[in-house]
Design a protein around this motif. Structure first.
Motif: not given
Length: 403
Positions: A290-296
């Motif tokens: 997951x990217x640093x700013x990802x959600x989910x």
């Protein structure tokens, strides 16, 4: 003694004499008390050994009777023994309500015996009876204080024992999640946590974000057919999930997505508690995709290519440099446009029209950007190997947090 009024002179002498005489009858009173307790509940005989129970009861009643007539300046030996008794009964697993009942029953028995001492063949001693009646508050204040002290000691000990048990079980769970190998570890954890040693399990790792005063995610996560056991860490929440026979990873993912924004990672299914260490590592790996700013919430089995990238950070860095090296010299805004176009084109399965709609531009603009990207990377999106390299390089670039 709490609530006891000072006694002097004749009343003091009469009460002391009655208590001293009562001590001579103590074995008889203890026998009667134990008979009444056993009639009240079979647990008294089932949990407590007869000889030990008799000796402890004899000591408690003797100290209690002596305390009734003891000067207020003397130490409260009855409360000290009540504290010891409460602690011991908690350690024995004896029910608190039966401990309370035994103290109250003993109080009634002692009071009845004191009143009997004022009776006689010719109508008894009215003056002695009057003195004892004035001492009723003293007797029952002592019983109440002893009962309260024993109960408080019991609860404190019970809480301490529960805390020790929780710590022991948490240590077992932590050892499993860390992948430690120890003979009987999984069996001990299964017994303590009331989980099957062999069964279908998954591990969930949720990244801790700023909560704005809200409760941790795990307190809001429960689901039919799934049992969660959570461990808090400094940077994440780790959940062991017993899936049962019918629950799938898709069910788990759907449940988590409905109750927390993430980001989070879900491991593949492992068979048995002994596999939790591997599952924890794979759930961590899923979260790292997951990217640093990802959600989910993401599942590792749906992120395998990206997981391969993040599992080899040195190679991922070299891949980005090799594929996107020429892009690094561009203006940051220009670089972002090209990479966002590639990302959208991949998400739209190579459809320039759909990509244009997503980016709010003309489809020819999409083609022009992709051709420029091919020129800068010396790769062709129509060649499968080149496409794989560019896709993996894009994942590595995004996960690095580079702008």
């Amino acid at each position: 003694m709490s609530g006891r009024r000072a006694r002097t002179g004749h009343d003091w002498a009469v009460l002391t004499e009655a208590c001293t005489a009562l001590l001579d009858r103590l074995p008889e009173l203890v026998d009667q008390h134990l008979r009444e307790l056993h009639a009240h509940s079979p647990l008294y005989a089932r949990v407590l050994s007869q000889d030990q129970h008799w000796q402890e009861t004899e000591k408690a009643m003797r100290i209690g009777i002596e305390a009734i007539s003891a000067p207020r300046t003397q130490p409260r030996r009855d409360l000290e023994y009540a504290e010891w008794t409460g602690r011991r009964r908690a350690q024995q697993g004896f029910p608190l309500e039966l401990l309370v009942h035994s103290y109250r029953q003993a109080g009634y028995l002692i009071w009845d015996a004191l009143l009997e001492s004022a009776e006689g063949p010719e109508g008894g001693d009215p003056e002695k009876l009057a003195v004892l009646m004035r001492a009723a508050t003293t007797v029952f204040a002592a019983v109440d204080a002893e009962t309260a002290t024993a109960s408080e000691s019991y609860r404190a000990t019970e809480a301490e024992l529960r805390h020790r048990t929780d710590e022991r079980l948490q240590a077992l769970l932590d050892a499993l999640l860390e992948g430690k190998e120890s003979a009987g570890l999984a069996a001990r954890a299964a017994a303590g946590l009331d989980l099957p040693e062999q069964g279908r399990y998954a591990v969930v790792v949720l990244r801790l974000e700023r909560r704005d005063g809200r409760e941790p995610f795990h307190r809001r996560i429960q689901g039919a057919g799934m049992r969660f056991i959570w461990r808090m860490r400094t940077d994440c929440e780790v959940g062991v999930v017993s899936l049962g026979e019918e629950t799938t990873l898709a069910d788990l993912s759907e449940l988590l997505a409905a109750r927390c924004p993430g980001p989070g990672g879900i491991s593949p299914v492992v068979e048995g508690l002994a596999g939790l260490g591997r599952a924890r590592r794979l759930a961590d790996l899923a979260l790292r995709t997951c990217a640093p700013d990802a959600t989910g919430i993401v599942r590792l089995d749906e992120r395998m290519p990206t997981a391969l990238v993040v599992s080899q950070p040195e190679l991922a860095e070299r891949l980005v440099a090799d594929v996107f090296g020429n892009l690094m010299g561009l203006d940051p805004a220009d670089r972002v446009v090209l990479l966002e176009t590639l990302d959208a084109w991949l998400a739209c399965e190579g459809s320039a029209g759909r990509t244009a709609g997503r980016l709010y531009c003309h489809r020819n603009t999409v083609f022009n950007r992709l051709r420029r990207l091919e020129q800068l990377t010396s790769r062709s999106l129509s060649r499968p190997r080149d496409l794989i390299e560019m896709t993996l390089a894009l994942d590595a670039f995004r996960l690095s947090g580079a702008a």
